[in-house]
Scaffold this active site. Structure first.
Site, PDB file in Angstrom:
ATOM      1  N   TYR A  15       0.835  -1.205   0.000  1.00  0.00           N
ATOM      2  CA  TYR A  15       0.000   0.000   0.000  1.00  0.00           C
ATOM      3  C   TYR A  15       0.871   1.257   0.000  1.00  0.00           C
ATOM      4  O   TYR A  15       1.570   1.548   0.984  1.00  0.00           O
ATOM      5  CB  TYR A  15      -0.945   0.012   1.207  1.00  0.00           C
ATOM      6  CG  TYR A  15      -1.884  -1.185   1.258  1.00  0.00           C
ATOM      7  CD1 TYR A  15      -2.298  -1.813   0.085  1.00  0.00           C
ATOM      8  CD2 TYR A  15      -2.342  -1.692   2.456  1.00  0.00           C
ATOM      9  CE1 TYR A  15      -3.148  -2.915   0.116  1.00  0.00           C
ATOM     10  CE2 TYR A  15      -3.200  -2.789   2.499  1.00  0.00           C
ATOM     11  CZ  TYR A  15      -3.590  -3.395   1.324  1.00  0.00           C
ATOM     12  OH  TYR A  15      -4.423  -4.477   1.366  1.00  0.00           O
ATOM     13  N   HIS A  50       0.182 -11.956   0.808  1.00  0.00           N
ATOM     14  CA  HIS A  50      -0.708 -10.972   0.183  1.00  0.00           C
ATOM     15  C   HIS A  50      -1.043 -11.336  -1.266  1.00  0.00           C
ATOM     16  O   HIS A  50      -0.175 -11.386  -2.114  1.00  0.00           O
ATOM     17  CB  HIS A  50      -0.003  -9.605   0.221  1.00  0.00           C
ATOM     18  CG  HIS A  50      -0.906  -8.447  -0.069  1.00  0.00           C
ATOM     19  ND1 HIS A  50      -0.504  -7.151   0.105  1.00  0.00           N
ATOM     20  CD2 HIS A  50      -2.203  -8.375  -0.504  1.00  0.00           C
ATOM     21  CE1 HIS A  50      -1.492  -6.336  -0.216  1.00  0.00           C
ATOM     22  NE2 HIS A  50      -2.526  -7.054  -0.604  1.00  0.00           N
TER      23      HIS A  50
HETATM   24  P1  NAD Z   1     -13.486  -0.057   0.671  1.00  0.00           P
HETATM   25  O1  NAD Z   1     -14.608  -0.766   0.016  1.00  0.00           O
HETATM   26  O2  NAD Z   1     -13.385  -0.086   2.145  1.00  0.00           O
HETATM   27  O3  NAD Z   1     -13.476   1.461   0.159  1.00  0.00           O
HETATM   28  C1  NAD Z   1     -12.533   2.381   0.606  1.00  0.00           C
HETATM   29  C2  NAD Z   1     -12.792   3.753  -0.041  1.00  0.00           C
HETATM   30  O4  NAD Z   1     -14.011   4.254   0.451  1.00  0.00           O
HETATM   31  C3  NAD Z   1     -11.726   4.784   0.316  1.00  0.00           C
HETATM   32  O5  NAD Z   1     -11.602   5.669  -0.801  1.00  0.00           O
HETATM   33  C4  NAD Z   1     -12.335   5.535   1.479  1.00  0.00           C
HETATM   34  O6  NAD Z   1     -11.876   6.865   1.567  1.00  0.00           O
HETATM   35  C5  NAD Z   1     -13.796   5.496   1.120  1.00  0.00           C
HETATM   36  N1  NAD Z   1     -14.659   5.533   2.309  1.00  0.00           N
HETATM   37  C6  NAD Z   1     -14.451   4.943   3.517  1.00  0.00           C
HETATM   38  N2  NAD Z   1     -15.468   5.204   4.351  1.00  0.00           N
HETATM   39  C7  NAD Z   1     -16.360   5.963   3.655  1.00  0.00           C
HETATM   40  C8  NAD Z   1     -17.605   6.541   3.961  1.00  0.00           C
HETATM   41  N3  NAD Z   1     -18.161   6.420   5.171  1.00  0.00           N
HETATM   42  N4  NAD Z   1     -18.250   7.243   3.005  1.00  0.00           N
HETATM   43  C9  NAD Z   1     -17.716   7.396   1.774  1.00  0.00           C
HETATM   44  N5  NAD Z   1     -16.524   6.881   1.413  1.00  0.00           N
HETATM   45  C10 NAD Z   1     -15.848   6.167   2.347  1.00  0.00           C
HETATM   46  O7  NAD Z   1     -12.171  -0.651   0.035  1.00  0.00           O
HETATM   47  P2  NAD Z   1     -10.697  -0.892   0.480  1.00  0.00           P
HETATM   48  O8  NAD Z   1     -10.047   0.292   1.087  1.00  0.00           O
HETATM   49  O9  NAD Z   1     -10.067  -1.471  -0.724  1.00  0.00           O
HETATM   50  O10 NAD Z   1     -10.744  -2.094   1.561  1.00  0.00           O
HETATM   51  C11 NAD Z   1     -10.607  -1.912   2.911  1.00  0.00           C
HETATM   52  C12 NAD Z   1      -9.270  -2.353   3.457  1.00  0.00           C
HETATM   53  O11 NAD Z   1      -9.197  -3.774   3.401  1.00  0.00           O
HETATM   54  C13 NAD Z   1      -8.025  -1.867   2.713  1.00  0.00           C
HETATM   55  O12 NAD Z   1      -7.643  -0.584   3.155  1.00  0.00           O
HETATM   56  C14 NAD Z   1      -7.027  -2.939   3.081  1.00  0.00           C
HETATM   57  O13 NAD Z   1      -6.486  -2.676   4.353  1.00  0.00           O
HETATM   58  C15 NAD Z   1      -7.877  -4.192   3.131  1.00  0.00           C
HETATM   59  N6  NAD Z   1      -7.848  -4.944   1.847  1.00  0.00           N
HETATM   60  C16 NAD Z   1      -6.985  -5.980   1.733  1.00  0.00           C
HETATM   61  C17 NAD Z   1      -6.879  -6.672   0.538  1.00  0.00           C
HETATM   62  C18 NAD Z   1      -5.902  -7.812   0.412  1.00  0.00           C
HETATM   63  O14 NAD Z   1      -5.247  -8.132   1.375  1.00  0.00           O
HETATM   64  N7  NAD Z   1      -5.781  -8.430  -0.728  1.00  0.00           N
HETATM   65  C19 NAD Z   1      -7.664  -6.309  -0.546  1.00  0.00           C
HETATM   66  C20 NAD Z   1      -8.564  -5.265  -0.398  1.00  0.00           C
HETATM   67  C21 NAD Z   1      -8.654  -4.594   0.814  1.00  0.00           C
END
Ligand code: NAD
Length: 316
Positions: free
Chosen positions: A56, A119
């Site tokens: 990230y 990952h």
């Molecule tokens: P998400 O679906 O959580 O969306 C995040 C986006 O939505 C960001 O732009 C954020 O600013 C916005 N957001 C958050 N809260 C909000 C709200 N209340 N209203 C409007 N917008 C909002 O997607 P994500 O960030 O991809 O997934 C969450 C976390 O999960 C990642 O940060 C990561 O730590 C983890 N993740 C891990 C993997 C992996 O290991 N392969 C893959 C995807 C995600």
């Protein structure tokens, strides 16, 4: 805040987890000052699970999280990853895995992480993940540098395979259980329950499809899914509900998921999401959403090697 036990690890994790990928500017440019406020507020409001990765922001997320957690490391559970270092840079070798944890610990300013995850394992040869990566991670666990280990992937069957081969502790997937898709429950949840794996669900907002801002340019979902997501957002707006609240509440209700990770780098999103998990959703609104999603329900997409994908995308 409610807490659940993360599988057999015994860790008590907040049902809302802090996804730290946005701290690495994965969605937009963010400042340190804003990110630090978001992290402090999250801790203050009871969020104790923080998920990051060297990938990230090409180490920026880990660097920042380490800095922001200084002096409060003992209040939180820190999960990071190994094996993925850039969009197309993966290294699941034994040597790189052993090095990776030391680099992460340095950036995170700690002597151990609570969870270390391989990952996006679907991007490489699963034989290497099973023969080299996870055995190296088990050594890391033995050394105490990671208390527990796991795997992450958009594709689900590869994680079941990893869990059958080794005594891992956690599995993390994303965009496989939310308002648009629920096939995690067919392909992963039963195995997680059977083996006592901590089940971690990420991207409840379908990587921003289910928000007013809409999908970022790089979003891999088919256009039909993005259009249906746009309809869901409009339906919520008409009903006077915040689509993020509805999306989050839906995910938090899953009985077997220990923590749901939302990407956050803004204090107002932390506030909104804490409100969101407590906001009851009108069943009539959920019915309308289900109707709008129906034509694309359970549409996922290919990631990594085709042989590691859950569905036969080559012939799609
Ligand atoms: P998400 O679906 O959580 O969306 C995040 C986006 O939505 C960001 O732009 C954020 O600013 C916005 N957001 C958050 N809260 C909000 C709200 N209340 N209203 C409007 N917008 C909002 O997607 P994500 O960030 O991809 O997934 C969450 C976390 O999960 C990642 O940060 C990561 O730590 C983890 N993740 C891990 C993997 C992996 O290991 N392969 C893959 C995807 C995600």
């Amino acid at each position: 805040m409610q807490y659940k036990t993360l599988g057999n690890t015994g860790l008590k994790v907040s049902v809302l987890g802090f996804g730290a990928s946005p701290l690495g500017n994965e969605f937009r440019q963010t400042t340190e000052e804003e990110g630090k406020r978001a992290v402090d507020l999250a801790i203050d409001r009871g969020i104790n699970y923080f998920d990051t990765s060297p990938f990230y922001g090409r180490t920026l997320s880990e660097e920042r999280l380490g800095k922001f957690l200084e002096g409060q490391r003992d209040k939180v559970i820190v999960a990071t990853k190994c094996g993925r270092y850039d969009s197309h840079t993966f290294d699941f070798s034994r040597e790189r895995t052993m090095l990776s944890i030391d680099e992460s610990l340095r950036r995170l300013r700690t002597d151990h992480v609570d969870v270390l995850q391989a990952h996006d394992i679907e991007f490489r040869d699963m034989n290497q993940v099973i023969d080299e990566t996870i055995p190296a991670m088990l050594k890391i666990k033995e050394s105490g540098k990671a208390r527990f280990i796991g795997v992450t992937s958009l594709q689900l069957k590869v994680m079941v395979r990893a869990a059958q081969a080794h005594p891992i502790d956690t599995v993390l997937t994303y965009c496989r259980y939310n308002l648009m898709i629920t096939d995690m429950d067919e392909l992963l949840t039963p195995a997680a329950k059977e083996k006592g794996l901590g089940l971690i669900n990420a991207s409840p907002l379908h990587m921003r499809i289910l928000t007013e801002a809409g999908a970022p340019d790089w979003h891999p979902a088919p256009e039909s899914v993005k259009r249906a997501g746009g309809k869901v957002v409009a339906i919520c707006r008409e009903a006077g509900a915040d689509p993020a609240d509805v999306a989050l509440r839906f995910c938090i209700g899953h009985p077997d998921v220990a923590t749901t990770l939302v990407g956050m780098s803004r204090p107002d999103h932390v506030e909104n999401n804490i409100r969101g998990i407590e906001t009851p959703v009108d069943p009539e609104l959920l019915r309308k959403i289900a109707e709008a999603v129906e034509p694309v329900k359970n549409t996922s997409w290919a990631s990594g090697r085709l042989e590691n994908c859950d569905y036969d995308y080559a012939e799609a």
